[in-house]
Design an enzyme around this catalytic site. Structure first.
Site, PDB file in Angstrom:
ATOM      1  N   ARG A  11      26.624  45.560  46.344  1.00 38.50           N
ATOM      2  CA  ARG A  11      27.296  45.555  45.043  1.00 38.50           C
ATOM      3  C   ARG A  11      26.777  44.353  44.273  1.00 38.50           C
ATOM      4  NH1 ARG A  11      31.989  43.558  42.633  1.00 38.50           N
ATOM      5  NH2 ARG A  11      32.989  45.002  41.196  1.00 38.50           N
ATOM      6  N   SER A  60      36.393  54.465  43.918  1.00 42.15           N
ATOM      7  CA  SER A  60      37.468  53.498  43.703  1.00 42.15           C
ATOM      8  C   SER A  60      38.637  54.183  43.014  1.00 42.15           C
ATOM      9  CB  SER A  60      36.993  52.357  42.803  1.00 42.15           C
ATOM     10  OG  SER A  60      36.005  51.596  43.446  1.00 42.15           O
ATOM     11  N   LYS A  87      36.192  41.183  40.703  1.00 49.61           N
ATOM     12  CA  LYS A  87      35.883  42.356  39.901  1.00 49.61           C
ATOM     13  C   LYS A  87      36.280  42.052  38.470  1.00 49.61           C
ATOM     14  CE  LYS A  87      36.298  47.353  40.064  1.00 49.61           C
ATOM     15  NZ  LYS A  87      36.576  48.479  40.941  1.00 49.61           N
TER      16      LYS A  87
HETATM   17  N1  TZP Z   1      37.242  46.735  43.903  1.00 51.18           N
HETATM   18  C1  TZP Z   1      38.546  46.538  43.770  1.00 51.18           C
HETATM   19  S1  TZP Z   1      38.932  44.896  43.912  1.00 51.18           S
HETATM   20  C2  TZP Z   1      37.306  44.475  44.183  1.00 51.18           C
HETATM   21  C3  TZP Z   1      36.525  45.608  44.146  1.00 51.18           C
HETATM   22  C4  TZP Z   1      35.082  45.653  44.301  1.00 51.18           C
HETATM   23  C5  TZP Z   1      36.856  43.090  44.420  1.00 51.18           C
HETATM   24  C6  TZP Z   1      37.469  42.488  45.638  1.00 51.18           C
HETATM   25  O1  TZP Z   1      36.970  41.207  45.845  1.00 51.18           O
HETATM   26  P1  TZP Z   1      37.731  40.135  46.732  1.00 51.18           P
HETATM   27  O2  TZP Z   1      36.892  38.901  46.608  1.00 51.18           O
HETATM   28  O3  TZP Z   1      37.771  40.640  48.139  1.00 51.18           O
HETATM   29  O4  TZP Z   1      39.100  39.957  46.142  1.00 51.18           O
END
Ligand code: TZP
Ligand code: MG
Length: 221
Positions: free
Chosen positions: A49, A118, A147
């Site tokens: 990602r 998602s 995100k």
């Molecule tokens: N999708 C929903 S929250 C997120 C993604 C890609 C990011 C989660 O990142 P982290 O650092 O684990 O909170």
């Protein structure tokens, strides 16, 4: 046959810890270095990602990560880019609510490739399942800075719904850390994803080991 394909995809999604790359939070280490550490620690699913880089750069990283994940017997999923996922023979592609329609993505990638979607609500979950997603993301559970275009945290309500009602694999994500993982697991989440908690730790192998220790021995419904 369809049955066998289904089982094969399920096997590729059968793990407790789902790791994602995020170079900007990786303390100066490259995605490749980080992935190597994850695989060394026994991680079985890795998602590439990377929002900001040029496509050629993403392609080169994905080629390398595909080699590494093959060697380690790990599942490799590419975020956002269907073309890139196909080109590098990834096991799957992960898309969001604003990406191309799931059924159209399926037409492109065929039955063998895993499609992850998602979702942030029961309605989105049902829709993704109806349209042939192989797994869904459930989150963000807690607020997260990782995100950028993210919606508000969905909290435990949607997670509890998913544990009860979602009959395909799902990965719980968003603000999950070593200190709150037991809580998530105890609610019935089987597969948990963490971004910054892992890529942003000084010693990735040790971090994963420590998280795994917390995961085992936790009571689940
Ligand atoms: N999708 C929903 S929250 C997120 C993604 C890609 C990011 C989660 O990142 P982290 O650092 O684990 O909170
Ligand atoms: Mg996306």
């Amino acid at each position: 046959s369809g049955e066998k394909l289904h089982d094969l995809k399920r096997k590729k999604l059968d793990t407790d810890l789902y790791c994602l790359t995020a170079e900007e939070y990786s303390l100066g280490r490259s995605n490749i270095e980080v992935v190597k550490a994850m695989l060394n620690a026994g991680i079985k699913i890795i998602q590439y990602r990377e929002k900001e880089k040029k496509m050629l750069h993403k392609y080169r990283e994905c080629v390398k990560i595909r080699e590494l994940t093959w060697d380690a017997g790990a599942t490799f999923i590419v975020n956002d880019h269907i073309d890139l996922a196909m080109m590098v023979e990834a096991d799957g592609v992960h898309i969001g609510q604003d990406d191309l329609p799931i059924e159209k993505v399926r037409e492109l990638v065929g039955g063998k490739m895993i499609i992850g979607v998602s979702t942030h609500s029961p309605l989105q979950a049902q829709d993704a399942i109806d349209k042939g997603a192989d797994y869904i993301g459930v989150g963000p559970i807690f607020s997260t800075r990782t995100k950028k275009d993210v919606c508000d945290p969905v909290g435990f309500e949607y997670l509890d719904y998913a544990v009860k009602n979602v009959n395909i694999p799902f990965v719980t994500i968003g603000g999950i850390k070593e200190h709150n993982i037991a809580e998530i697991k105890a609610r019935g989440a089987k597969m948990i994803a963490m971004v910054t908690e892992i890529v942003g730790s000084e010693n990735i192998e040790k971090k994963i080991e420590s998280i795994r220790r917390k995961l085992s021995g936790v009571y689940t419904r």
